[in-house]
Design an enzyme around this catalytic site. Structure first.
Site, PDB file in Angstrom:
ATOM      1  N   HIS A 102       0.834  -1.208   0.000  1.00  0.00           N
ATOM      2  CA  HIS A 102       0.000   0.000   0.000  1.00  0.00           C
ATOM      3  C   HIS A 102       0.865   1.252   0.000  1.00  0.00           C
ATOM      4  CE1 HIS A 102      -3.411   2.639   1.131  1.00  0.00           C
ATOM      5  NE2 HIS A 102      -2.500   3.241   1.894  1.00  0.00           N
ATOM      6  N   GLU A 103       1.884   1.273   0.851  1.00  0.00           N
ATOM      7  CA  GLU A 103       2.768   2.439   0.898  1.00  0.00           C
ATOM      8  C   GLU A 103       3.565   2.578  -0.402  1.00  0.00           C
ATOM      9  OE1 GLU A 103       2.291   4.583   3.082  1.00  0.00           O
ATOM     10  OE2 GLU A 103       1.031   3.314   4.339  1.00  0.00           O
ATOM     11  N   HIS A 106       1.632   4.531  -2.831  1.00  0.00           N
ATOM     12  CA  HIS A 106       1.786   5.984  -2.727  1.00  0.00           C
ATOM     13  C   HIS A 106       3.044   6.461  -3.446  1.00  0.00           C
ATOM     14  CE1 HIS A 106      -1.643   6.620  -0.230  1.00  0.00           C
ATOM     15  NE2 HIS A 106      -1.168   5.956   0.799  1.00  0.00           N
ATOM     16  N   HIS A 110       3.237   9.026  -6.607  1.00  0.00           N
ATOM     17  CA  HIS A 110       4.112  10.197  -6.652  1.00  0.00           C
ATOM     18  C   HIS A 110       4.964  10.187  -7.918  1.00  0.00           C
ATOM     19  CE1 HIS A 110       7.620  12.641  -4.805  1.00  0.00           C
ATOM     20  NE2 HIS A 110       6.706  13.461  -5.269  1.00  0.00           N
TER      21      HIS A 110
END
Length: 233
Positions: A102-103, A106, A110
């Protein structure tokens, strides 16, 4: 004057938001604890999974670091650092891989210029300032009958509304990151199909905390608007 500002009937909206957030938090913690005890078949840790996912996405300028705490995992776009908590970094559980992926979602957002992420990032300094001044302005506007009290009240509502907007913009960012995580884990072979289903449950429970936070913020804003309307009447 509103001497019973914190005890009026609209306080039920605040209580509803608090209860909703508590239920979402309990669900998240229980789900994570359950699947943090389920070891993934490959034995890969959260750190190893994150590094592999980033490489597969062609991202080589993001560091993976350990951060203390429980479920304090996050991606810092300013320093390009992906930080994994105690329960994720060195853990080989199904839950750990879900959070790590999940991270990474991100970080991929980006790197690919995902618009909602950039909108949320641009709101951060405004929201940080607004969250500090919102309640003092609102309280002044509600409690004092001065010529400028309406101005203070309106400014406070605007500042609080920006915080609510931030919560709402956060939702597509988090759901998109979770969607990316599920697709990556399912196609990479890191997890079996039944493990991916378990990961979905973990990420869905995590998403509920963001939904609860957004709903709670909207209910709080509704309460403020009702109080402001009563004062003007």
């Amino acid at each position: 004057m509103y001497p019973m500002f914190y005890m009026d009937s609209t306080y039920v909206l605040v209580l509803a938001g608090v209860i909703l957030c508590m239920l979402a938090s309990v669900k998240m913690n229980a789900t994570f604890r359950k699947y943090s005890r389920v070891r993934n078949h490959s034995g890969i840790t959260g750190r190893e999974a994150a590094e592999q996912i980033l490489r597969q996405a062609g991202i080589y300028d993001v560091r993976v670091e350990h951060v203390s705490g429980n479920l304090t995992d996050h991606y810092d776009p300013r320093s390009k650092v992906l930080r994994l908590s105690d329960a994720t970094y060195g853990n080989a559980s199904v839950a750990a891989l879900g959070v790590a992926a999940h991270e990474c979602g991100h970080a991929i957002q980006h790197a690919t210029g995902y618009v909602p992420l950039h909108i949320r990032g641009s709101l951060v300094p405004i929201v940080n300032f607004g969250s500090v001044i919102a309640w003092p302005l609102i309280i002044i506007g509600l409690f004092f009958s001065t010529g400028s009290s309406s101005l203070f009240l309106n400014m406070g509502i605007l500042a609080f509304s920006l915080a609510v907007l931030f919560q709402i913009v956060t939702l597509p960012v988090e759901f998109n990151a979770s969607g990316r995580a599920i697709r990556i884990l399912g196609s990479s072979g890191m997890l079996y199909e039944n493990e991916v289903r378990a990961t979905k449950k973990v990420l869905f429970a995590a998403a509920l905390t963001y939904v609860a936070g957004a709903v709670s913020a909207v209910l709080q804003l509704l309460r403020i608007l009702i109080l402001a309307n009563n004062r003007r009447s």
